[in-house]
Design a protein around this motif. Sequence first.
Motif, PDB file in Angstrom:
ATOM      1  N   THR A  58       8.654   0.809  -4.954  1.00 51.19           N
ATOM      2  CA  THR A  58       7.461   0.168  -5.024  1.00 51.19           C
ATOM      3  C   THR A  58       7.009  -0.754  -6.151  1.00 51.19           C
ATOM      4  O   THR A  58       7.558  -0.836  -7.015  1.00 51.19           O
ATOM      5  CB  THR A  58       6.586   1.456  -5.089  1.00 51.19           C
ATOM      6  OG1 THR A  58       6.380   2.170  -6.167  1.00 51.19           O
ATOM      7  CG2 THR A  58       6.819   2.367  -3.544  1.00 51.19           C
ATOM      8  N   GLY A  59       5.981  -1.489  -5.776  1.00 50.48           N
ATOM      9  CA  GLY A  59       5.291  -2.538  -6.652  1.00 50.48           C
ATOM     10  C   GLY A  59       3.910  -2.591  -6.318  1.00 50.48           C
ATOM     11  O   GLY A  59       3.086  -1.978  -5.663  1.00 50.48           O
ATOM     12  N   ARG A  60       3.408  -3.602  -6.829  1.00 50.78           N
ATOM     13  CA  ARG A  60       1.921  -3.836  -6.799  1.00 50.78           C
ATOM     14  C   ARG A  60       1.532  -4.198  -5.588  1.00 50.78           C
ATOM     15  O   ARG A  60       2.543  -5.010  -4.653  1.00 50.78           O
ATOM     16  CB  ARG A  60       1.762  -5.146  -7.867  1.00 50.78           C
ATOM     17  CG  ARG A  60       0.219  -5.461  -7.875  1.00 50.78           C
ATOM     18  CD  ARG A  60       0.230  -6.542  -8.936  1.00 50.78           C
ATOM     19  NE  ARG A  60      -1.340  -6.862  -8.868  1.00 50.78           N
ATOM     20  CZ  ARG A  60      -1.765  -7.627  -9.879  1.00 50.78           C
ATOM     21  NH1 ARG A  60      -0.994  -8.215 -10.927  1.00 50.78           N
ATOM     22  NH2 ARG A  60      -2.921  -7.901  -9.834  1.00 50.78           N
ATOM     23  N   GLY A  61       0.583  -3.727  -4.842  1.00 50.33           N
ATOM     24  CA  GLY A  61       0.129  -3.779  -3.506  1.00 50.33           C
ATOM     25  C   GLY A  61       0.793  -2.856  -2.542  1.00 50.33           C
ATOM     26  O   GLY A  61       0.319  -2.732  -1.410  1.00 50.33           O
ATOM     27  N   ASP A  62       1.545  -1.957  -3.112  1.00 45.50           N
ATOM     28  CA  ASP A  62       2.118  -0.936  -1.981  1.00 45.50           C
ATOM     29  C   ASP A  62       1.060   0.155  -2.236  1.00 45.50           C
ATOM     30  O   ASP A  62       0.590   0.460  -3.045  1.00 45.50           O
ATOM     31  CB  ASP A  62       3.562  -0.608  -2.404  1.00 45.50           C
ATOM     32  CG  ASP A  62       4.530  -1.539  -2.130  1.00 45.50           C
ATOM     33  OD1 ASP A  62       4.427  -2.112  -1.223  1.00 45.50           O
ATOM     34  OD2 ASP A  62       5.590  -1.625  -2.840  1.00 45.50           O
ATOM     35  N   SER A  63       1.073   1.026  -0.964  1.00 43.69           N
ATOM     36  CA  SER A  63       0.162   2.065  -0.918  1.00 43.69           C
ATOM     37  C   SER A  63       0.676   3.208  -0.453  1.00 43.69           C
ATOM     38  O   SER A  63       1.776   3.191   0.389  1.00 43.69           O
ATOM     39  CB  SER A  63      -1.207   1.598  -0.256  1.00 43.69           C
ATOM     40  OG  SER A  63      -0.926   1.356   1.140  1.00 43.69           O
ATOM     41  N   LEU A  64       0.452   4.458  -1.000  1.00 47.14           N
ATOM     42  CA  LEU A  64       0.904   5.704  -0.146  1.00 47.14           C
ATOM     43  C   LEU A  64       0.797   5.685   1.328  1.00 47.14           C
ATOM     44  O   LEU A  64      -0.283   5.467   1.846  1.00 47.14           O
ATOM     45  CB  LEU A  64       0.403   6.935  -0.742  1.00 47.14           C
ATOM     46  CG  LEU A  64       0.964   7.948  -0.637  1.00 47.14           C
ATOM     47  CD1 LEU A  64       2.502   8.125  -1.094  1.00 47.14           C
ATOM     48  CD2 LEU A  64       0.045   9.236  -1.185  1.00 47.14           C
ATOM     49  N   GLY A  65       1.857   5.942   2.112  1.00 48.72           N
ATOM     50  CA  GLY A  65       1.753   5.777   3.546  1.00 48.72           C
ATOM     51  C   GLY A  65       1.654   4.393   4.115  1.00 48.72           C
ATOM     52  O   GLY A  65       1.924   4.391   5.369  1.00 48.72           O
TER      53      GLY A  65
ATOM     54  N   LYS B  60       7.306   4.749   6.321  1.00 48.90           N
ATOM     55  CA  LYS B  60       6.313   4.868   5.497  1.00 48.90           C
ATOM     56  C   LYS B  60       6.814   5.090   4.078  1.00 48.90           C
ATOM     57  O   LYS B  60       7.814   5.889   3.750  1.00 48.90           O
ATOM     58  CB  LYS B  60       5.523   6.152   6.187  1.00 48.90           C
ATOM     59  CG  LYS B  60       4.852   5.960   7.021  1.00 48.90           C
ATOM     60  CD  LYS B  60       3.828   6.819   7.742  1.00 48.90           C
ATOM     61  CE  LYS B  60       3.254   6.420   8.984  1.00 48.90           C
ATOM     62  NZ  LYS B  60       2.073   7.152   9.243  1.00 48.90           N
ATOM     63  N   ILE B  61       6.050   4.713   3.026  1.00 50.37           N
ATOM     64  CA  ILE B  61       6.046   4.903   1.392  1.00 50.37           C
ATOM     65  C   ILE B  61       5.700   6.280   1.207  1.00 50.37           C
ATOM     66  O   ILE B  61       4.506   6.637   1.585  1.00 50.37           O
ATOM     67  CB  ILE B  61       5.359   3.907   0.729  1.00 50.37           C
ATOM     68  CG1 ILE B  61       6.048   2.337   1.161  1.00 50.37           C
ATOM     69  CG2 ILE B  61       5.316   4.153  -0.615  1.00 50.37           C
ATOM     70  CD1 ILE B  61       5.040   1.506   0.508  1.00 50.37           C
ATOM     71  N   ARG B  62       6.579   6.803   0.690  1.00 50.00           N
ATOM     72  CA  ARG B  62       6.171   8.308   0.226  1.00 50.00           C
ATOM     73  C   ARG B  62       5.866   8.403  -1.206  1.00 50.00           C
ATOM     74  O   ARG B  62       6.466   7.439  -2.119  1.00 50.00           O
ATOM     75  CB  ARG B  62       7.426   9.052   0.370  1.00 50.00           C
ATOM     76  CG  ARG B  62       8.130   9.453   1.824  1.00 50.00           C
ATOM     77  CD  ARG B  62       9.132  10.247   1.953  1.00 50.00           C
ATOM     78  NE  ARG B  62       9.725  10.098   3.001  1.00 50.00           N
ATOM     79  CZ  ARG B  62      11.084   9.578   3.005  1.00 50.00           C
ATOM     80  NH1 ARG B  62      11.628   9.336   2.052  1.00 50.00           N
ATOM     81  NH2 ARG B  62      11.751   9.314   4.169  1.00 50.00           N
ATOM     82  N   LEU B  63       5.437   9.383  -1.746  1.00 44.99           N
ATOM     83  CA  LEU B  63       4.939   9.648  -3.158  1.00 44.99           C
ATOM     84  C   LEU B  63       6.123   9.485  -4.095  1.00 44.99           C
ATOM     85  O   LEU B  63       6.340   9.024  -4.958  1.00 44.99           O
ATOM     86  CB  LEU B  63       4.250  10.977  -3.278  1.00 44.99           C
ATOM     87  CG  LEU B  63       3.870  11.422  -4.657  1.00 44.99           C
ATOM     88  CD1 LEU B  63       2.903  10.316  -5.212  1.00 44.99           C
ATOM     89  CD2 LEU B  63       3.269  12.589  -4.876  1.00 44.99           C
ATOM     90  N   ILE B  64       7.368  10.189  -3.497  1.00 46.67           N
ATOM     91  CA  ILE B  64       8.589  10.178  -4.361  1.00 46.67           C
ATOM     92  C   ILE B  64       8.803   8.745  -4.522  1.00 46.67           C
ATOM     93  O   ILE B  64       9.696   8.584  -5.430  1.00 46.67           O
ATOM     94  CB  ILE B  64       9.831  11.037  -3.552  1.00 46.67           C
ATOM     95  CG1 ILE B  64      10.797  11.271  -4.401  1.00 46.67           C
ATOM     96  CG2 ILE B  64      10.198  10.311  -2.169  1.00 46.67           C
ATOM     97  CD1 ILE B  64      10.343  12.535  -5.601  1.00 46.67           C
ATOM     98  N   ASP B  65       8.686   7.820  -3.618  1.00 42.30           N
ATOM     99  CA  ASP B  65       9.025   6.514  -3.781  1.00 42.30           C
ATOM    100  C   ASP B  65       8.459   5.993  -5.120  1.00 42.30           C
ATOM    101  O   ASP B  65       9.107   5.208  -5.943  1.00 42.30           O
ATOM    102  CB  ASP B  65       8.754   5.457  -2.605  1.00 42.30           C
ATOM    103  CG  ASP B  65       9.571   5.716  -1.442  1.00 42.30           C
ATOM    104  OD1 ASP B  65      10.875   6.074  -1.801  1.00 42.30           O
ATOM    105  OD2 ASP B  65       8.937   5.927  -0.208  1.00 42.30           O
ATOM    106  N   PHE B  66       7.050   6.291  -5.431  1.00 39.79           N
ATOM    107  CA  PHE B  66       6.518   5.768  -6.376  1.00 39.79           C
ATOM    108  C   PHE B  66       7.071   6.472  -7.801  1.00 39.79           C
ATOM    109  O   PHE B  66       7.001   5.616  -8.808  1.00 39.79           O
ATOM    110  CB  PHE B  66       4.701   6.241  -6.297  1.00 39.79           C
ATOM    111  CG  PHE B  66       4.157   5.113  -5.352  1.00 39.79           C
ATOM    112  CD1 PHE B  66       3.693   3.751  -5.724  1.00 39.79           C
ATOM    113  CD2 PHE B  66       4.021   5.638  -4.077  1.00 39.79           C
ATOM    114  CE1 PHE B  66       3.068   3.159  -4.822  1.00 39.79           C
ATOM    115  CE2 PHE B  66       3.167   4.737  -3.240  1.00 39.79           C
ATOM    116  CZ  PHE B  66       2.909   3.429  -3.646  1.00 39.79           C
TER     117      PHE B  66
END
Length: 132
Positions: free
Chosen positions: A94-101, A108-114
Amino acid sequence: MIKTLSIGFGIMWPILLYSFYYKSLRQSKIILIFSTIGVIQVLLFIIFKDVSSLYNNIGGSYLNNLLYLPAMLITFYCLNYLNKLIYGDDLIITGRGDSLGGERDGRKIRLIDFVFSLLEGLLFIFGVMFTH
């Protein structure tokens, strides 16, 4: 010249690879190429670590920069493997501009990705910084 090369190959290359081309780290040929380069960098570090002209004024060696690529490869591989065990798919950096979900790379981006992205970055930076 050696100081510039060690910073370029040691720090900038892994940062670019990790930040922009992390998807290519899922390919076995790319892993083999960069692992070979990482082994060469570790060997160069071991051979030349005692050369006094390469020491900087904070007590370390400019060659410590050569350890960033192997550290990044190892931590990325381990965290990606752990993500595959837990969820069955690859880790998204993840990087700048990514959001959960949010949607990225077809899922979908998960919390574990962050969490894993932050952990990778911290291990990458502080793991090598304290090796001297």
